[in-house]
Write a protein that holds these residues in place. Structure first.
Motif, PDB file in Angstrom:
ATOM      1  N   MET A 198     -19.872  10.865  13.063  1.00 59.67           N
ATOM      2  CA  MET A 198     -21.062  10.063  13.323  1.00 59.67           C
ATOM      3  C   MET A 198     -22.050  10.210  12.169  1.00 59.67           C
ATOM      4  O   MET A 198     -22.102  11.244  11.502  1.00 59.67           O
ATOM      5  CB  MET A 198     -21.719  10.495  14.633  1.00 59.67           C
ATOM      6  CG  MET A 198     -20.788  10.553  15.829  1.00 59.67           C
ATOM      7  SD  MET A 198     -20.009   8.957  16.229  1.00 59.67           S
ATOM      8  CE  MET A 198     -21.462   8.029  16.776  1.00 59.67           C
ATOM      9  N   ALA A 199     -22.819   9.162  11.950  1.00 58.33           N
ATOM     10  CA  ALA A 199     -23.898   9.199  10.961  1.00 58.33           C
ATOM     11  C   ALA A 199     -25.208   8.912  11.684  1.00 58.33           C
ATOM     12  O   ALA A 199     -25.283   8.003  12.507  1.00 58.33           O
ATOM     13  CB  ALA A 199     -23.657   8.161   9.869  1.00 58.33           C
ATOM     14  N   ILE A 200     -26.213   9.710  11.386  1.00 53.47           N
ATOM     15  CA  ILE A 200     -27.555   9.514  11.921  1.00 53.47           C
ATOM     16  C   ILE A 200     -28.435   9.093  10.756  1.00 53.47           C
ATOM     17  O   ILE A 200     -28.473   9.762   9.721  1.00 53.47           O
ATOM     18  CB  ILE A 200     -28.090  10.807  12.559  1.00 53.47           C
ATOM     19  CG1 ILE A 200     -27.183  11.248  13.720  1.00 53.47           C
ATOM     20  CG2 ILE A 200     -29.527  10.633  13.035  1.00 53.47           C
ATOM     21  CD1 ILE A 200     -27.509  12.632  14.256  1.00 53.47           C
ATOM     22  N   VAL A 201     -29.118   7.968  10.905  1.00 57.66           N
ATOM     23  CA  VAL A 201     -29.977   7.454   9.836  1.00 57.66           C
ATOM     24  C   VAL A 201     -31.417   7.498  10.329  1.00 57.66           C
ATOM     25  O   VAL A 201     -31.838   6.670  11.136  1.00 57.66           O
ATOM     26  CB  VAL A 201     -29.591   6.015   9.442  1.00 57.66           C
ATOM     27  CG1 VAL A 201     -30.433   5.550   8.256  1.00 57.66           C
ATOM     28  CG2 VAL A 201     -28.099   5.928   9.110  1.00 57.66           C
ATOM     29  N   SER A 202     -32.166   8.477   9.858  1.00 56.27           N
ATOM     30  CA  SER A 202     -33.548   8.652  10.320  1.00 56.27           C
ATOM     31  C   SER A 202     -34.349   9.421   9.278  1.00 56.27           C
ATOM     32  O   SER A 202     -34.125  10.618   9.079  1.00 56.27           O
ATOM     33  CB  SER A 202     -33.587   9.406  11.650  1.00 56.27           C
ATOM     34  OG  SER A 202     -34.912   9.765  11.992  1.00 56.27           O
ATOM     35  N   GLN A 203     -35.257   8.735   8.630  1.00 55.69           N
ATOM     36  CA  GLN A 203     -36.103   9.413   7.643  1.00 55.69           C
ATOM     37  C   GLN A 203     -36.972  10.473   8.308  1.00 55.69           C
ATOM     38  O   GLN A 203     -37.158  11.565   7.756  1.00 55.69           O
ATOM     39  CB  GLN A 203     -36.999   8.401   6.925  1.00 55.69           C
ATOM     40  CG  GLN A 203     -37.896   9.046   5.883  1.00 55.69           C
ATOM     41  CD  GLN A 203     -38.642   8.031   5.040  1.00 55.69           C
ATOM     42  OE1 GLN A 203     -38.192   6.904   4.865  1.00 55.69           O
ATOM     43  NE2 GLN A 203     -39.783   8.432   4.499  1.00 55.69           N
ATOM     44  N   GLU A 204     -37.475  10.181   9.504  1.00 57.01           N
ATOM     45  CA  GLU A 204     -38.342  11.132  10.194  1.00 57.01           C
ATOM     46  C   GLU A 204     -37.593  12.428  10.517  1.00 57.01           C
ATOM     47  O   GLU A 204     -38.083  13.535  10.233  1.00 57.01           O
ATOM     48  CB  GLU A 204     -38.895  10.517  11.476  1.00 57.01           C
ATOM     49  CG  GLU A 204     -39.834  11.441  12.236  1.00 57.01           C
ATOM     50  CD  GLU A 204     -40.396  10.797  13.494  1.00 57.01           C
ATOM     51  OE1 GLU A 204     -41.214  11.448  14.162  1.00 57.01           O
ATOM     52  OE2 GLU A 204     -40.008   9.653  13.815  1.00 57.01           O
ATOM     53  N   LEU A 205     -36.408  12.315  11.106  1.00 54.55           N
ATOM     54  CA  LEU A 205     -35.624  13.498  11.445  1.00 54.55           C
ATOM     55  C   LEU A 205     -35.187  14.236  10.181  1.00 54.55           C
ATOM     56  O   LEU A 205     -35.207  15.474  10.129  1.00 54.55           O
ATOM     57  CB  LEU A 205     -34.405  13.094  12.271  1.00 54.55           C
ATOM     58  CG  LEU A 205     -33.499  14.225  12.764  1.00 54.55           C
ATOM     59  CD1 LEU A 205     -34.267  15.225  13.620  1.00 54.55           C
ATOM     60  CD2 LEU A 205     -32.308  13.648  13.542  1.00 54.55           C
ATOM     61  N   PHE A 206     -34.819  13.481   9.157  1.00 51.34           N
ATOM     62  CA  PHE A 206     -34.424  14.061   7.881  1.00 51.34           C
ATOM     63  C   PHE A 206     -35.554  14.929   7.323  1.00 51.34           C
ATOM     64  O   PHE A 206     -35.342  16.072   6.910  1.00 51.34           O
ATOM     65  CB  PHE A 206     -34.084  12.935   6.904  1.00 51.34           C
ATOM     66  CG  PHE A 206     -33.552  13.385   5.572  1.00 51.34           C
ATOM     67  CD1 PHE A 206     -32.190  13.436   5.325  1.00 51.34           C
ATOM     68  CD2 PHE A 206     -34.432  13.734   4.544  1.00 51.34           C
ATOM     69  CE1 PHE A 206     -31.704  13.847   4.090  1.00 51.34           C
ATOM     70  CE2 PHE A 206     -33.952  14.137   3.312  1.00 51.34           C
ATOM     71  CZ  PHE A 206     -32.591  14.191   3.084  1.00 51.34           C
ATOM     72  N   TYR A 260     -11.285  14.556  20.753  1.00 53.46           N
ATOM     73  CA  TYR A 260     -11.683  14.578  19.354  1.00 53.46           C
ATOM     74  C   TYR A 260     -12.910  15.467  19.128  1.00 53.46           C
ATOM     75  O   TYR A 260     -13.818  15.500  19.957  1.00 53.46           O
ATOM     76  CB  TYR A 260     -12.026  13.157  18.869  1.00 53.46           C
ATOM     77  CG  TYR A 260     -11.055  12.105  19.310  1.00 53.46           C
ATOM     78  CD1 TYR A 260      -9.760  12.076  18.802  1.00 53.46           C
ATOM     79  CD2 TYR A 260     -11.424  11.132  20.236  1.00 53.46           C
ATOM     80  CE1 TYR A 260      -8.859  11.110  19.206  1.00 53.46           C
ATOM     81  CE2 TYR A 260     -10.539  10.163  20.645  1.00 53.46           C
ATOM     82  CZ  TYR A 260      -9.255  10.150  20.136  1.00 53.46           C
ATOM     83  OH  TYR A 260      -8.362   9.200  20.550  1.00 53.46           O
ATOM     84  N   LYS A 261     -12.925  16.146  18.009  1.00 53.32           N
ATOM     85  CA  LYS A 261     -14.130  16.858  17.601  1.00 53.32           C
ATOM     86  C   LYS A 261     -15.172  15.831  17.180  1.00 53.32           C
ATOM     87  O   LYS A 261     -14.864  14.890  16.441  1.00 53.32           O
ATOM     88  CB  LYS A 261     -13.818  17.801  16.432  1.00 53.32           C
ATOM     89  CG  LYS A 261     -15.047  18.524  15.911  1.00 53.32           C
ATOM     90  CD  LYS A 261     -14.723  19.363  14.683  1.00 53.32           C
ATOM     91  CE  LYS A 261     -15.978  19.994  14.105  1.00 53.32           C
ATOM     92  NZ  LYS A 261     -15.705  20.778  12.875  1.00 53.32           N
ATOM     93  N   ILE A 262     -16.395  16.005  17.646  1.00 53.65           N
ATOM     94  CA  ILE A 262     -17.483  15.091  17.303  1.00 53.65           C
ATOM     95  C   ILE A 262     -18.457  15.821  16.388  1.00 53.65           C
ATOM     96  O   ILE A 262     -18.918  16.922  16.701  1.00 53.65           O
ATOM     97  CB  ILE A 262     -18.210  14.596  18.568  1.00 53.65           C
ATOM     98  CG1 ILE A 262     -17.220  13.937  19.530  1.00 53.65           C
ATOM     99  CG2 ILE A 262     -19.326  13.612  18.196  1.00 53.65           C
ATOM    100  CD1 ILE A 262     -17.815  13.602  20.889  1.00 53.65           C
ATOM    101  N   ALA A 263     -18.746  15.224  15.257  1.00 56.38           N
ATOM    102  CA  ALA A 263     -19.671  15.820  14.294  1.00 56.38           C
ATOM    103  C   ALA A 263     -20.536  14.713  13.703  1.00 56.38           C
ATOM    104  O   ALA A 263     -20.230  13.525  13.843  1.00 56.38           O
ATOM    105  CB  ALA A 263     -18.901  16.543  13.199  1.00 56.38           C
ATOM    106  N   ALA A 264     -21.624  15.105  13.036  1.00 59.02           N
ATOM    107  CA  ALA A 264     -22.520  14.100  12.469  1.00 59.02           C
ATOM    108  C   ALA A 264     -23.181  14.604  11.208  1.00 59.02           C
ATOM    109  O   ALA A 264     -23.424  15.801  11.042  1.00 59.02           O
ATOM    110  CB  ALA A 264     -23.589  13.699  13.489  1.00 59.02           C
TER     111      ALA A 264
END
Length: 200
Positions: free
Chosen positions: A99-107, A172-176
Protein backbone atom coordinates in the motif's frame (compact mmCIF):
# COMPACT_ATOMS: atom_id res chain seq x y z
CA UNK A 1 -6.94 -13.09 -6.92
CA UNK A 2 -9.43 -11.69 -9.41
CA UNK A 3 -7.66 -12.86 -12.57
CA UNK A 4 -6.70 -16.27 -13.91
CA UNK A 5 -3.15 -16.99 -15.06
CA UNK A 6 -4.32 -16.61 -18.67
CA UNK A 7 -5.97 -13.26 -17.95
CA UNK A 8 -2.86 -12.03 -16.14
CA UNK A 9 -0.68 -13.00 -19.10
CA UNK A 10 -2.96 -10.98 -21.40
CA UNK A 11 -2.76 -8.02 -18.99
CA UNK A 12 1.04 -8.19 -19.18
CA UNK A 13 0.90 -8.14 -22.97
CA UNK A 14 -1.40 -5.11 -22.90
CA UNK A 15 0.89 -3.39 -20.40
CA UNK A 16 3.90 -3.97 -22.64
CA UNK A 17 2.00 -2.57 -25.63
CA UNK A 18 1.15 0.52 -23.61
CA UNK A 19 4.80 0.89 -22.58
CA UNK A 20 5.58 1.55 -26.24
CA UNK A 21 2.68 3.92 -26.88
CA UNK A 22 2.34 5.92 -23.64
CA UNK A 23 4.60 8.12 -21.56
CA UNK A 24 5.83 6.81 -18.22
CA UNK A 25 3.40 9.04 -16.33
CA UNK A 26 0.47 7.81 -18.43
CA UNK A 27 1.46 4.18 -17.78
CA UNK A 28 1.73 4.85 -14.04
CA UNK A 29 -1.67 6.51 -13.88
CA UNK A 30 -3.39 3.87 -16.01
CA UNK A 31 -1.98 0.84 -14.20
CA UNK A 32 -0.97 2.00 -10.72
CA UNK A 33 -2.64 5.14 -9.40
CA UNK A 34 -6.05 4.56 -11.04
CA UNK A 35 -8.32 1.61 -11.77
CA UNK A 36 -9.28 -1.65 -10.13
CA UNK A 37 -6.91 -3.89 -8.22
CA UNK A 38 -6.06 -7.47 -9.13
CA UNK A 39 -5.75 -8.89 -5.63
CA UNK A 40 -9.10 -7.89 -4.09
CA UNK A 41 -12.72 -7.44 -4.99
CA UNK A 42 -13.86 -3.83 -5.07
CA UNK A 43 -15.68 -3.87 -1.71
CA UNK A 44 -12.70 -5.48 0.05
CA UNK A 45 -10.33 -2.96 -1.50
CA UNK A 46 -12.45 -0.09 -0.24
CA UNK A 47 -12.61 -1.62 3.24
CA UNK A 48 -8.83 -2.02 3.33
CA UNK A 49 -8.34 1.60 2.25
CA UNK A 50 -10.86 2.69 4.88
CA UNK A 51 -9.19 0.76 7.71
CA UNK A 52 -5.82 2.27 6.91
CA UNK A 53 -7.14 5.80 6.42
CA UNK A 54 -9.17 5.59 9.62
CA UNK A 55 -6.12 4.59 11.64
CA UNK A 56 -3.99 7.40 10.24
CA UNK A 57 -6.89 9.89 10.23
CA UNK A 58 -6.64 10.72 6.54
CA UNK A 59 -9.03 10.45 3.59
CA UNK A 60 -9.40 6.99 1.93
CA UNK A 61 -8.42 8.53 -1.42
CA UNK A 62 -4.93 9.04 0.04
CA UNK A 63 -4.45 5.28 0.35
CA UNK A 64 -3.91 3.03 -2.66
CA UNK A 65 -2.50 -0.34 -3.57
CA UNK A 66 0.66 -0.55 -5.67
CA UNK A 67 2.84 -3.44 -6.81
CA UNK A 68 1.67 -6.81 -8.09
CA UNK A 69 -1.46 -6.71 -5.94
CA UNK A 70 -2.60 -3.75 -8.02
CA UNK A 71 -1.62 -4.91 -11.50
CA UNK A 72 -1.71 -8.70 -11.10
CA UNK A 73 1.99 -8.95 -11.92
CA UNK A 74 5.24 -7.44 -10.74
CA UNK A 75 7.05 -4.90 -12.91
CA UNK A 76 10.17 -5.07 -10.75
CA UNK A 77 12.75 -7.77 -10.36
CA UNK A 78 14.71 -8.83 -7.29
CA UNK A 79 17.77 -10.65 -8.51
CA UNK A 80 19.39 -10.77 -5.07
CA UNK A 81 16.42 -12.56 -3.50
CA UNK A 82 16.63 -16.30 -2.84
CA UNK A 83 15.37 -17.56 -5.18
CA UNK A 84 15.64 -14.57 -7.58
CA UNK A 85 12.32 -12.94 -8.44
CA UNK A 86 11.93 -12.15 -12.12
CA UNK A 87 10.05 -9.26 -13.68
CA UNK A 88 6.43 -9.96 -14.73
CA UNK A 89 5.93 -12.73 -12.18
CA UNK A 90 2.25 -13.22 -11.40
CA UNK A 91 0.70 -12.15 -8.10
CA UNK A 92 0.36 -15.21 -5.85
CA UNK A 93 -0.33 -16.28 -2.28
CA UNK A 94 3.34 -15.60 -1.52
CA UNK A 95 2.99 -11.98 -2.64
CA UNK A 96 2.42 -8.97 -0.40
CA UNK A 97 -0.27 -6.30 -0.53
CA UNK A 98 1.84 -3.19 -0.91
CA UNK A 99 0.00 0.00 0.00
CA UNK A 100 1.02 3.61 -0.56
CA UNK A 101 -0.12 6.45 1.68
CA UNK A 102 0.06 9.92 0.13
CA UNK A 103 -0.18 12.61 2.81
CA UNK A 104 2.05 15.63 3.24
CA UNK A 105 0.61 16.25 6.71
CA UNK A 106 1.32 12.73 7.98
CA UNK A 107 4.72 12.75 6.26
CA UNK A 108 5.70 15.97 8.04
CA UNK A 109 4.48 14.68 11.41
CA UNK A 110 6.64 11.56 11.23
CA UNK A 111 9.58 13.48 9.76
CA UNK A 112 9.44 15.92 12.69
CA UNK A 113 9.39 13.05 15.19
CA UNK A 114 12.35 11.44 13.45
CA UNK A 115 14.31 14.72 13.68
CA UNK A 116 13.58 14.92 17.41
CA UNK A 117 14.61 11.28 17.84
CA UNK A 118 17.85 12.00 15.98
CA UNK A 119 18.55 14.99 18.23
CA UNK A 120 18.70 12.60 21.18
CA UNK A 121 21.58 10.74 19.47
CA UNK A 122 19.85 7.40 20.02
CA UNK A 123 21.06 4.26 18.23
CA UNK A 124 19.66 4.09 14.69
CA UNK A 125 21.53 1.69 12.35
CA UNK A 126 19.43 2.48 9.27
CA UNK A 127 19.56 6.27 9.46
CA UNK A 128 21.52 6.66 6.22
CA UNK A 129 19.06 4.45 4.32
CA UNK A 130 16.18 6.44 5.78
CA UNK A 131 17.74 9.71 4.59
CA UNK A 132 18.22 8.34 1.08
CA UNK A 133 14.53 7.53 0.75
CA UNK A 134 13.53 10.77 2.48
CA UNK A 135 15.44 12.66 -0.21
CA UNK A 136 13.19 10.95 -2.77
CA UNK A 137 10.10 12.12 -0.89
CA UNK A 138 8.97 8.97 0.89
CA UNK A 139 9.34 7.20 4.20
CA UNK A 140 9.98 3.48 4.36
CA UNK A 141 8.84 2.21 7.75
CA UNK A 142 11.52 -0.48 7.81
CA UNK A 143 14.11 2.32 7.78
CA UNK A 144 12.58 4.19 10.72
CA UNK A 145 14.34 4.19 14.10
CA UNK A 146 13.99 0.88 16.00
CA UNK A 147 10.38 0.35 17.02
CA UNK A 148 11.27 -0.39 20.63
CA UNK A 149 12.56 3.18 21.02
CA UNK A 150 10.50 5.06 18.43
CA UNK A 151 6.81 5.26 19.39
CA UNK A 152 5.44 6.10 15.95
CA UNK A 153 7.33 3.23 14.34
CA UNK A 154 6.06 0.79 16.95
CA UNK A 155 2.44 1.86 16.35
CA UNK A 156 2.92 1.60 12.58
CA UNK A 157 4.26 -1.96 12.70
CA UNK A 158 1.68 -3.08 15.26
CA UNK A 159 -1.19 -1.78 13.14
CA UNK A 160 -0.08 -3.53 9.96
CA UNK A 161 0.79 -6.72 11.86
CA UNK A 162 -2.75 -6.91 13.21
CA UNK A 163 -4.23 -6.01 9.82
CA UNK A 164 -2.31 -8.88 8.24
CA UNK A 165 -3.03 -11.41 10.98
CA UNK A 166 -6.81 -10.88 10.75
CA UNK A 167 -6.76 -12.52 7.33
CA UNK A 168 -9.68 -10.42 6.12
CA UNK A 169 -7.85 -9.59 2.92
CA UNK A 170 -6.35 -12.99 2.27
CA UNK A 171 -3.12 -14.74 3.30
CA UNK A 172 -0.99 -11.76 2.33
CA UNK A 173 1.36 -9.59 4.33
CA UNK A 174 0.12 -6.00 4.24
CA UNK A 175 2.65 -3.18 4.34
CA UNK A 176 2.75 0.49 3.37
CA UNK A 177 5.12 3.29 2.45
CA UNK A 178 4.40 6.98 3.10
CA UNK A 179 4.82 9.56 0.33
CA UNK A 180 4.94 13.33 0.69
CA UNK A 181 2.96 13.94 -2.52
CA UNK A 182 1.61 12.35 -5.69
CA UNK A 183 4.62 13.75 -7.50
CA UNK A 184 6.97 11.76 -5.29
CA UNK A 185 4.92 8.56 -5.62
CA UNK A 186 4.81 8.79 -9.41
CA UNK A 187 8.50 9.72 -9.57
CA UNK A 188 9.42 6.61 -7.62
CA UNK A 189 7.16 4.37 -9.73
CA UNK A 190 8.68 5.87 -12.88
CA UNK A 191 12.05 4.29 -12.07
CA UNK A 192 10.68 0.78 -12.58
CA UNK A 193 8.38 1.72 -15.45
CA UNK A 194 11.34 3.24 -17.30
CA UNK A 195 13.32 0.03 -16.73
CA UNK A 196 10.46 -1.89 -18.36
CA UNK A 197 10.46 0.51 -21.30
CA UNK A 198 14.20 0.08 -21.83
CA UNK A 199 13.87 -3.71 -21.93
CA UNK A 200 11.35 -3.76 -24.77
Amino acid sequence: MRYSAEETTKRIETFQTDLKALSSVEVIRKYITFGEVAALEEHNYYQLKYEISDFFEIHPSQVLMVGSGKTGFSISEKLHAKPPKKRYRHFSEESDLDMAIVSQELFDIIWKEVIEFSDDKALWPRSDDFKNYLFEGWIRPDKLPPSFTFKNGKEWWEFFRKLTSKGTYGPYKIAAGLYKSWYHLERYQAVTVNECKQLL
